[in-house]
Design an enzyme around this catalytic site. Structure first.
Site, PDB file in Angstrom:
ATOM      1  N   CYS A 104      43.276 103.224  39.697  1.00  0.00           N
ATOM      2  CA  CYS A 104      43.455 100.973  40.119  1.00  0.00           C
ATOM      3  C   CYS A 104      44.558 101.257  41.295  1.00  0.00           C
ATOM      4  CB  CYS A 104      43.581 100.531  39.311  1.00  0.00           C
ATOM      5  SG  CYS A 104      41.944 100.440  37.711  1.00  0.00           S
ATOM      6  N   HIS A 115      45.961  95.219  40.805  1.00  0.00           N
ATOM      7  CA  HIS A 115      47.132  94.992  39.638  1.00  0.00           C
ATOM      8  C   HIS A 115      48.578  95.521  39.669  1.00  0.00           C
ATOM      9  CE1 HIS A 115      48.594  99.000  37.654  1.00  0.00           C
ATOM     10  NE2 HIS A 115      46.869  98.728  38.153  1.00  0.00           N
TER      11      HIS A 115
END
Length: 245
Positions: free
Chosen positions: A196, A180
């Site tokens: 992440c 992301h």
């Protein structure tokens, strides 16, 4: 010593090219010294503002970014087929494998020690300006930070997933591992997230446009980037906790 007008004219013709060359070199030197320092204009434009977005994005400040982490095409030796996303967590790079031994390379931020993901997955879902919900484990680990956000956060400039998110799945199971964007440009090249993969906002928008759902993703920890494809998907989370941003 006196010089006749005729001889002076011949001397002037002889040395005129030399004098012009010296004058021009002085101009060039002055121009080079006056050139302002900073990122290459090519990259300044690449990471410029995106007013066309649902939530207009400002330019990313890359003035202090390591040039290695700026988006660029590079030679890349791998057995992985074109279209594969290879994430090298150790060197903080994400590669989108291309034809002809090349890849598009992006700089990334990765998870803190003990929260890394390794193995294979696929992009099971893509979302523009996604909503973010912290996992129950994140709330349990840091209740003061994540407790007030347990109900989720709407999309927007302050959302930790940024303008795009790629959700990694194994089979039909959401691994809770994401690729992301981030507004914390300083974190690219570092290990600071909750597990992440972070990218510059302009980079995740670019990658999002290039990879369809179902694309294969290989996450490496200490392994070299070249090697035969693995026969079966394997994924691990070092502390057994599910991952979010």
């Amino acid at each position: 010593m006196c010089v006749s007008p005729t001889r002076f004219s011949r001397l002037a013709q002889l040395f005129a090219p030399v004098l012009v060359s010296i004058a021009l070199s002085g101009c060039v030197s002055s121009g080079q010294q006056a050139r302002p320092k900073g990122p290459d204009p090519y990259y300044v434009a690449m990471y410029g503002p995106r007013p066309d977005e649902r939530f207009p994005l400002p330019a990313t400040d890359i003035s202090k970014a390591d040039p290695r982490y700026l988006r660029q095409q590079v030679p890349y030796a791998t057995y992985e087929p074109p279209g594969t996303v290879v994430i090298d967590t150790q060197d903080r790079f994400l590669y989108l494998v291309q034809d002809g031994g090349m890849a598009l390379r992006y700089g990334i931020g990765v998870g803190k020690a003990g929260l890394e993901f390794a193995g294979e997955a696929r992009i099971g879902r893509k979302a523009e300006w996604p909503r973010w919900i912290p996992t129950s484990d994140m709330v349990a680990r840091e209740p003061e930070r994540y407790g007030p956000l347990a109900g989720g956060m709407d999309p927007g400039p302050t959302n930790p997933l940024g303008p795009r998110a790629l959700y990694l799945y194994q089979g039909d199971r959401d691994t809770l591992f994401r690729i992301h964007g981030t507004r914390e440009a300083w974190s690219i090249g570092k290990a600071v997230s909750s597990g992440c993969i972070r990218m510059f906002n302009q980079d995740i928008i670019d990658l999002y446009s290039r990879v369809p759902e179902g694309s294969r993703v290989v996450v490496l920890q200490a392994e070299p980037p070249i090697g035969p494809p693995l026969d079966a998907p394997v994924a691990t989370v070092a502390d057994g906790a599910p991952l979010s941003f």
